[in-house]
Design an enzyme around this catalytic site. Structure first.
Site, short mmCIF file in Angstrom:
data_model
loop_
_atom_site.label_atom_id
_atom_site.label_comp_id
_atom_site.label_asym_id
_atom_site.label_seq_id
_atom_site.Cartn_x
_atom_site.Cartn_y
_atom_site.Cartn_z
CB SER A 166 -0.88 0.03 1.25
OG SER A 166 -1.51 1.30 1.40
CE1 TYR A 178 -3.36 -2.03 5.53
CE2 TYR A 178 -3.05 0.28 4.97
CZ TYR A 178 -3.40 -1.01 4.60
OH TYR A 178 -3.76 -1.28 3.30
CE LYS A 182 -1.31 -3.61 3.21
NZ LYS A 182 -1.45 -4.94 2.59
N1 LIG Z 1 -8.90 -0.54 -0.18
C1 LIG Z 1 -7.91 0.30 -0.41
O1 LIG Z 1 -8.14 1.48 -0.70
C2 LIG Z 1 -6.48 -0.18 -0.34
C3 LIG Z 1 -5.43 0.74 -0.57
C4 LIG Z 1 -4.12 0.28 -0.56
C5 LIG Z 1 -3.84 -1.05 -0.33
N2 LIG Z 1 -4.86 -1.92 -0.10
C6 LIG Z 1 -4.52 -3.33 0.11
O2 LIG Z 1 -5.10 -4.07 -0.95
C7 LIG Z 1 -5.47 -5.37 -0.49
C8 LIG Z 1 -6.95 -5.61 -0.78
O3 LIG Z 1 -7.69 -4.59 -0.12
P1 LIG Z 1 -9.28 -4.45 -0.33
O4 LIG Z 1 -9.68 -3.17 0.32
O5 LIG Z 1 -9.62 -4.72 -1.74
O6 LIG Z 1 -9.77 -5.67 0.60
P2 LIG Z 1 -11.24 -6.09 1.09
O7 LIG Z 1 -12.28 -5.46 0.21
O8 LIG Z 1 -11.29 -5.86 2.56
O9 LIG Z 1 -11.22 -7.66 0.77
C9 LIG Z 1 -10.38 -8.48 1.48
C10 LIG Z 1 -10.45 -9.89 0.91
O10 LIG Z 1 -9.63 -10.73 1.73
C11 LIG Z 1 -10.44 -11.72 2.38
N3 LIG Z 1 -9.92 -11.88 3.73
C12 LIG Z 1 -9.78 -10.93 4.68
N4 LIG Z 1 -9.29 -11.48 5.81
C13 LIG Z 1 -9.11 -12.80 5.56
C14 LIG Z 1 -8.65 -13.90 6.33
N5 LIG Z 1 -8.26 -13.76 7.61
N6 LIG Z 1 -8.60 -15.13 5.75
C15 LIG Z 1 -9.00 -15.30 4.46
N7 LIG Z 1 -9.44 -14.29 3.68
C16 LIG Z 1 -9.50 -13.06 4.23
C17 LIG Z 1 -11.86 -11.14 2.34
O11 LIG Z 1 -12.88 -12.14 2.42
P3 LIG Z 1 -13.53 -12.56 3.85
O12 LIG Z 1 -13.84 -11.31 4.61
O13 LIG Z 1 -14.74 -13.36 3.49
O14 LIG Z 1 -12.50 -13.38 4.53
C18 LIG Z 1 -11.85 -10.47 0.97
O15 LIG Z 1 -11.99 -11.43 -0.06
C19 LIG Z 1 -5.11 -5.42 0.99
O16 LIG Z 1 -3.84 -6.00 1.16
C20 LIG Z 1 -5.08 -3.94 1.40
O17 LIG Z 1 -4.25 -3.72 2.51
C21 LIG Z 1 -6.17 -1.52 -0.09
#
Ligand SMILES: NC(=O)c1ccc[n+]([C@@H]2O[C@H](COP(=O)([O-])OP(=O)(O)OC[C@H]3O[C@@H](n4cnc5c(N)ncnc54)[C@H](OP(=O)(O)O)[C@@H]3O)[C@@H](O)[C@H]2O)c1
Length: 281
Positions: A166, A178, A182
């Site tokens: 991130s 966090y 990261k």
């Molecule tokens: N969103 C942003 O703006 C943003 C920005 C920068 C970086 N990121 C990074 O990008 C990645 C994806 O983010 P996102 O916001 O798209 O994620 P998200 O919408 O929260 O989705 C997370 C996914 O991971 C699964 N998951 C979470 N905890 C889990 C566990 N303990 N075991 C198995 N599966 C698990 C969730 O399904 P279940 O809940 O059903 O387990 C879901 O499929 C992450 O690494 C995040 O740190 C996100």
């Protein structure tokens, strides 16, 4: 199968997807593929010819993904997607899923550590459990995933690992647990690229900016707090947040043979965003 040794095979542009390279025949495991960025990566990989394994805790979301994929995929739907409901922080579950995915596909050519997130709030509110849980979900799962996948990637003659970090691991922001996790993922990718390079395994980190994901935090802010959202998007010179598809395309490129020269890199996909949250820094 991987074709990773020097990328001799010419990449072919996917019809209708300019700038995206085909992943025909690649066998890729993506963690957290039911929502947000992970879902977008799974859909894009399937649409560009890969066979994809993914896991999440919620079984219904995996069933819904499976049901929706054949219509979008230009591969044969049968066998293109392999899923399992599991908590990847539970001992041995992730390792068993890597093994099962490799058995299902007859090997692996790539893995994407995508699941991640933060536990707890600022320094004075977050406790030691929040710090450990955030570490495990991001760094711990990445290290365990790569370790479990290495024998399978090596057996394929090499492969590609993409670690989703991130911009919070690169630019200061609130929730230091966090950002610190990261940042560790970015370091992990650079170090493992050196360690695994002799096996023709490439490792790269991708750092998304704040992504506009339907129904999630920034999208809700967009409709419920337009003034805060406008302040936030002012952190991005082009005035809009990056989308999950824009990030997924970079992940697909790093999995493809077209990126055979790229390893140990940290690739921000953030539209030059400055502060990673509306609260500045
Ligand atoms: N969103 C942003 O703006 C943003 C920005 C920068 C970086 N990121 C990074 O990008 C990645 C994806 O983010 P996102 O916001 O798209 O994620 P998200 O919408 O929260 O989705 C997370 C996914 O991971 C699964 N998951 C979470 N905890 C889990 C566990 N303990 N075991 C198995 N599966 C698990 C969730 O399904 P279940 O809940 O059903 O387990 C879901 O499929 C992450 O690494 C995040 O740190 C996100």
């Amino acid at each position: 199968m991987s074709g990773d040794r020097g990328g001799e095979s010419a990449p072919v542009a996917a019809p209708g997807l300019p700038g995206v390279f085909r992943l025909d025949g690649k066998r890729v495991l993506v963690t957290g593929g039911t929502r947000g960025l992970g879902e977008q990566i799974v859909r894009l990989l399937a649409a560009t010819g890969a066979r994809v394994a993914t896991c999440a805790r919620t079984a219904e979301d995996l069933r819904a993904l499976e049901a929706s994929l054949p219509a979008e995929s230009d591969t044969s739907p049968s066998g293109a997607l392999f899923t399992e409901a599991l908590d990847l922080t539970a001992p041995d579950r992730l390792e068993a899923f890597v093994q099962a995915s490799s058995e299902r596909f007859g090997g692996l050519d790539g893995v994407v550590a995508c699941a991640g997130g933060a536990r707890g709030r600022g320094l004075e509110e977050a406790d030691a459990r929040d710090w450990s849980a955030t570490w495990e979900l991001n760094v711990g799962h990445t290290a365990r995933l790569v370790k479990a996948a290495v024998p399978h990637l090596r057996h394929s003659g090499g492969g590609s690992v993409v670690v989703v970090a991130s911009i919070s691991g690169w630019k200061p922001g609130p929730q230091a647990q966090y950002g610190a996790a990261k940042a560790a993922q970015i370091h992990l990718a650079a170090s493992l690229a050196r360690e695994l390079g002799p096996d023709h395994i490439r490792v790269n980190a991708v750092s998304p900016g704040s992504m506009l994901i339907p129904g999630k935090r920034w999208d809700r802010m967009r409709t419920e707090e337009p003034a805060s959202y406008a302040r936030f998007t002012a952190e991005v010179p082009a005035g809009r947040l990056v989308t999950p598809l824009e990030v997924a395309r970079v992940v697909a490129f790093l999995l493809s043979d077209a990126s055979s020269g790229v390893s140990g890199a940290h690739v921000p996909v953030d539209r030059a965003q400055n502060a990673p949250t509306p609260n500045g820094y």
